[in-house]
Motif scaffolding. Structure first.
Motif, PDB file in Angstrom:
ATOM      1  N   ILE A  54       0.918  -1.349  -0.018  1.00  0.00           N
ATOM      2  CA  ILE A  54       0.093   0.071  -0.038  1.00  0.00           C
ATOM      3  C   ILE A  54       0.917   1.107   0.021  1.00  0.00           C
ATOM      4  CG2 ILE A  54      -1.556   1.258   1.318  1.00  0.00           C
ATOM      5  CD1 ILE A  54      -2.752  -1.458   0.025  1.00  0.00           C
ATOM      6  N   LEU A  55       0.740   1.918  -1.076  1.00  0.00           N
ATOM      7  CA  LEU A  55       1.444   3.337  -1.057  1.00  0.00           C
ATOM      8  C   LEU A  55       0.478   4.475  -0.911  1.00  0.00           C
ATOM      9  CD1 LEU A  55       3.617   2.911  -4.392  1.00  0.00           C
ATOM     10  CD2 LEU A  55       4.160   2.213  -2.129  1.00  0.00           C
ATOM     11  N   THR A  56       0.863   5.212   0.211  1.00  0.00           N
ATOM     12  CA  THR A  56       0.001   6.498   0.545  1.00  0.00           C
ATOM     13  C   THR A  56       0.589   7.708   0.313  1.00  0.00           C
ATOM     14  OG1 THR A  56      -1.171   5.107   2.486  1.00  0.00           O
ATOM     15  CG2 THR A  56      -1.424   7.586   2.397  1.00  0.00           C
ATOM     16  N   ASN A  57      -0.150   8.686  -0.649  1.00  0.00           N
ATOM     17  CA  ASN A  57       0.364   9.816  -0.836  1.00  0.00           C
ATOM     18  C   ASN A  57      -0.712  10.832  -0.406  1.00  0.00           C
ATOM     19  OD1 ASN A  57       0.439  12.148  -3.204  1.00  0.00           O
ATOM     20  ND2 ASN A  57       2.514  11.879  -2.214  1.00  0.00           N
ATOM     21  N   GLY A  58      -0.592  11.886   0.341  1.00  0.00           N
ATOM     22  CA  GLY A  58      -1.634  12.546   0.862  1.00  0.00           C
ATOM     23  C   GLY A  58      -2.736  11.616   1.452  1.00  0.00           C
ATOM     24  N   ILE A  68      12.274  19.900  -4.542  1.00  0.00           N
ATOM     25  CA  ILE A  68      11.046  20.590  -4.142  1.00  0.00           C
ATOM     26  C   ILE A  68       9.875  19.607  -4.095  1.00  0.00           C
ATOM     27  CG2 ILE A  68       9.328  22.218  -3.978  1.00  0.00           C
ATOM     28  CD1 ILE A  68      11.475  23.931  -5.662  1.00  0.00           C
ATOM     29  N   GLU A  69       9.338  19.228  -3.025  1.00  0.00           N
ATOM     30  CA  GLU A  69       8.257  18.570  -3.004  1.00  0.00           C
ATOM     31  C   GLU A  69       7.033  18.480  -3.817  1.00  0.00           C
ATOM     32  OE1 GLU A  69       5.080  16.453   0.086  1.00  0.00           O
ATOM     33  OE2 GLU A  69       6.691  17.860   0.882  1.00  0.00           O
ATOM     34  N   LYS A  70       6.660  17.812  -4.722  1.00  0.00           N
ATOM     35  CA  LYS A  70       5.673  17.820  -5.489  1.00  0.00           C
ATOM     36  C   LYS A  70       4.219  17.996  -4.567  1.00  0.00           C
ATOM     37  CE  LYS A  70       5.519  16.178  -9.566  1.00  0.00           C
ATOM     38  NZ  LYS A  70       5.485  15.265 -10.862  1.00  0.00           N
ATOM     39  N   MET A  71       3.240  18.726  -4.736  1.00  0.00           N
ATOM     40  CA  MET A  71       1.813  18.680  -4.042  1.00  0.00           C
ATOM     41  C   MET A  71       0.903  18.421  -5.055  1.00  0.00           C
ATOM     42  SD  MET A  71       3.139  19.472  -0.935  1.00  0.00           S
ATOM     43  CE  MET A  71       1.709  19.460  -0.246  1.00  0.00           C
ATOM     44  N   TYR A  72       0.078  17.736  -4.407  1.00  0.00           N
ATOM     45  CA  TYR A  72      -1.156  17.146  -5.383  1.00  0.00           C
ATOM     46  C   TYR A  72      -2.610  17.442  -4.796  1.00  0.00           C
ATOM     47  CZ  TYR A  72       2.478  14.323  -7.540  1.00  0.00           C
ATOM     48  OH  TYR A  72       3.791  13.977  -8.054  1.00  0.00           O
ATOM     49  N   PRO A  73      -3.654  17.911  -5.662  1.00  0.00           N
ATOM     50  CA  PRO A  73      -4.878  17.997  -4.899  1.00  0.00           C
ATOM     51  C   PRO A  73      -5.197  17.299  -3.737  1.00  0.00           C
ATOM     52  CG  PRO A  73      -5.158  17.996  -7.286  1.00  0.00           C
ATOM     53  CD  PRO A  73      -3.794  17.673  -7.075  1.00  0.00           C
ATOM     54  N   TRP A  74      -5.035  15.913  -3.898  1.00  0.00           N
ATOM     55  CA  TRP A  74      -5.407  15.038  -2.926  1.00  0.00           C
ATOM     56  C   TRP A  74      -4.604  15.404  -1.469  1.00  0.00           C
ATOM     57  CZ3 TRP A  74      -4.035  13.502  -7.644  1.00  0.00           C
ATOM     58  CH2 TRP A  74      -2.747  13.152  -7.805  1.00  0.00           C
ATOM     59  N   HIS A  75      -3.639  16.403  -1.360  1.00  0.00           N
ATOM     60  CA  HIS A  75      -2.774  16.426  -0.308  1.00  0.00           C
ATOM     61  C   HIS A  75      -3.571  17.208   0.751  1.00  0.00           C
ATOM     62  CE1 HIS A  75       1.587  15.765  -1.760  1.00  0.00           C
ATOM     63  NE2 HIS A  75       0.810  14.771  -1.518  1.00  0.00           N
ATOM     64  N   PHE A  76      -4.850  18.042   0.008  1.00  0.00           N
ATOM     65  CA  PHE A  76      -5.342  18.875   0.908  1.00  0.00           C
ATOM     66  C   PHE A  76      -6.935  18.291   1.012  1.00  0.00           C
ATOM     67  CE2 PHE A  76      -2.490  21.151  -1.693  1.00  0.00           C
ATOM     68  CZ  PHE A  76      -1.620  21.584  -0.759  1.00  0.00           C
ATOM     69  N   ASN A  77      -7.467  18.276   2.382  1.00  0.00           N
ATOM     70  CA  ASN A  77      -8.665  17.597   2.593  1.00  0.00           C
ATOM     71  C   ASN A  77      -9.841  18.848   2.728  1.00  0.00           C
ATOM     72  OD1 ASN A  77     -10.851  16.016   2.836  1.00  0.00           O
ATOM     73  ND2 ASN A  77     -10.200  14.990   4.864  1.00  0.00           N
TER      74      ASN A  77
END
Length: 91
Positions: A26-30, A82-91
């Protein structure tokens, strides 16, 4: 799939991550999780989805942080570190 994303896991990782010991990880990102199937020492099932959704490119770095024997938080860094941020990082 990009050539950069077809690499086998390093031998030291094979101790814990391989098809026999951990057929699925299982890989979790955000706030998103992915069930990734293993084939020998390579990510296989659903890996293409992970690569596509994260727009992974050659030269980017993935940092795998163990959460359990078959679960990892994944942090993606671009070529500049630089860390890449994705829409699913923010709830």
């Amino acid at each position: 799939m990009h050539a950069c994303c077809q690499q086998e896991l390093p031998q030291y990782a094979d101790i814990q991550l391989n098809e026999n010991r951990t057929p699925t990880i299982i890989l979790t990102n955000g706030f998103k999780s992915y069930a990734i199937g293993m084939k020998q020492r390579s990510f296989h099932q659903n890996w293409n989805n992970f690569v596509t959704e994260h727009s992974l490119r050659p030269g980017e770095l993935l940092l795998f942080l163990p959460q359990s024997h078959n679960s990892f938080a994944v942090v993606v860094f671009n070529r500049k570190g630089i860390e890449k941020m994705y829409p699913w990082h923010f709830n």
